[in-house]
Write a protein that holds these residues in place. Sequence first.
Motif, short mmCIF file in Angstrom:
data_model
loop_
_atom_site.label_atom_id
_atom_site.label_comp_id
_atom_site.label_asym_id
_atom_site.label_seq_id
_atom_site.Cartn_x
_atom_site.Cartn_y
_atom_site.Cartn_z
N UNK A 74 0.86 -1.19 0.00
CA UNK A 74 0.00 0.00 0.00
C UNK A 74 0.89 1.24 0.00
N UNK A 75 1.13 1.76 -1.20
CA UNK A 75 2.09 2.85 -1.38
C UNK A 75 1.35 4.15 -1.66
N UNK A 76 1.59 5.13 -0.82
CA UNK A 76 0.92 6.42 -0.96
C UNK A 76 1.25 7.06 -2.31
N UNK A 77 0.21 7.51 -3.01
CA UNK A 77 0.40 8.14 -4.30
C UNK A 77 0.40 7.19 -5.47
N UNK A 78 0.45 5.90 -5.18
CA UNK A 78 0.41 4.90 -6.25
C UNK A 78 -0.93 4.16 -6.21
N UNK A 79 -1.02 3.16 -5.34
CA UNK A 79 -2.29 2.44 -5.25
C UNK A 79 -3.05 2.77 -3.97
N UNK A 80 -2.56 3.76 -3.24
CA UNK A 80 -3.22 4.15 -1.99
C UNK A 80 -3.07 5.64 -1.74
#
Length: 341
Positions: A74-80
């Motif tokens: 869960x990577x902020x700015x990518x899939x989250x």
Amino acid sequence: MMKNGMKNMLRMSSVLAIGLLAACGNTASEADSSESTNESDQEKVYIGILQLTTHPALDQITEGVMDELAAAGYVDGENATIDFQNAQGDQANMKSIAESFVSHDADIMIGVATPAAQALKNASDEIPVILGAVQDPVGAGLVESLEAPGSNATGLSNRTPSNEQMALIKQFLPDATTIGVMYTTAEDNAIISGQRAEQAAADLGFDVVTRTITTSNDIAQAAESLAKEVDAFYVPNDNVIASGMATLVDAADAFGIPVFPAADTMVKDGGVATFAPSQYGMGTQIGQIAVDILKGADPATYPVQLVKENSVYINQAKVDELGLTIPEEVKVDAVFVESAE
């Protein structure tokens, strides 16, 4: 003239045709791009993290949560979208932040510290709420029981190992008779933790003298008063005192009184020693729970977890400064921390 006119008309028709084709191509491309963007937005999860205030213990818990979320993909700015907010100890801030998470239709909300978790739970009875280090989830009204939470909240209970902590004080100070316990009445977690400490101290035969405070402005005066009556201070899991740990330690140092806190980060901030979990480690455990809920686990039936591991943490510099001796049996497997600058 007619031939030239016909050529010009053909040229114009060709230009128009090319333009129309280009326009159609751009429209299709833009539509594909828009569709792709919408699909990307739909795949993102929204994770709201509400931290009560700023101090090392809570900061490390949040760091552990975020690292574990990233490790799970869960990577902020990518899939989250990971929306971290710090309420700076203000109740009104907590309420408005919680309402903001709800308005964004968050997939989960994580509350770091009891008041933060309570604010999130009050804001929604549908969005899953992850309890980030809550001393007594049942007593705080967040779950029906640890085994079966019963609604939209579950997470981690960082119930203080009060008996072991008092036993550690006894090992360091075998001749001590009186323990001073200080905590704030502004937080449920501090009251519960403080009362457990009082009972644990009494069970070991200590006389207990208690001072309660309402704000960080009360720390210095309460500590100076308490220092005149006790052999050692004990500070439970208390966010107000954790934020003002330097003030407490300065007051205790003036009387040569050692401070034994409940959290490892408070040892680094001038405490002598404790038996406690790693705050960062608790954060990773909370993050693992959050991942399980994001993947479909039902918080109503997902048991509240307890801290998996505790260690002895010792501040060697403070031990030396106060002229104390570390018992040999305590040194085994102890974690030695450096004082914060």
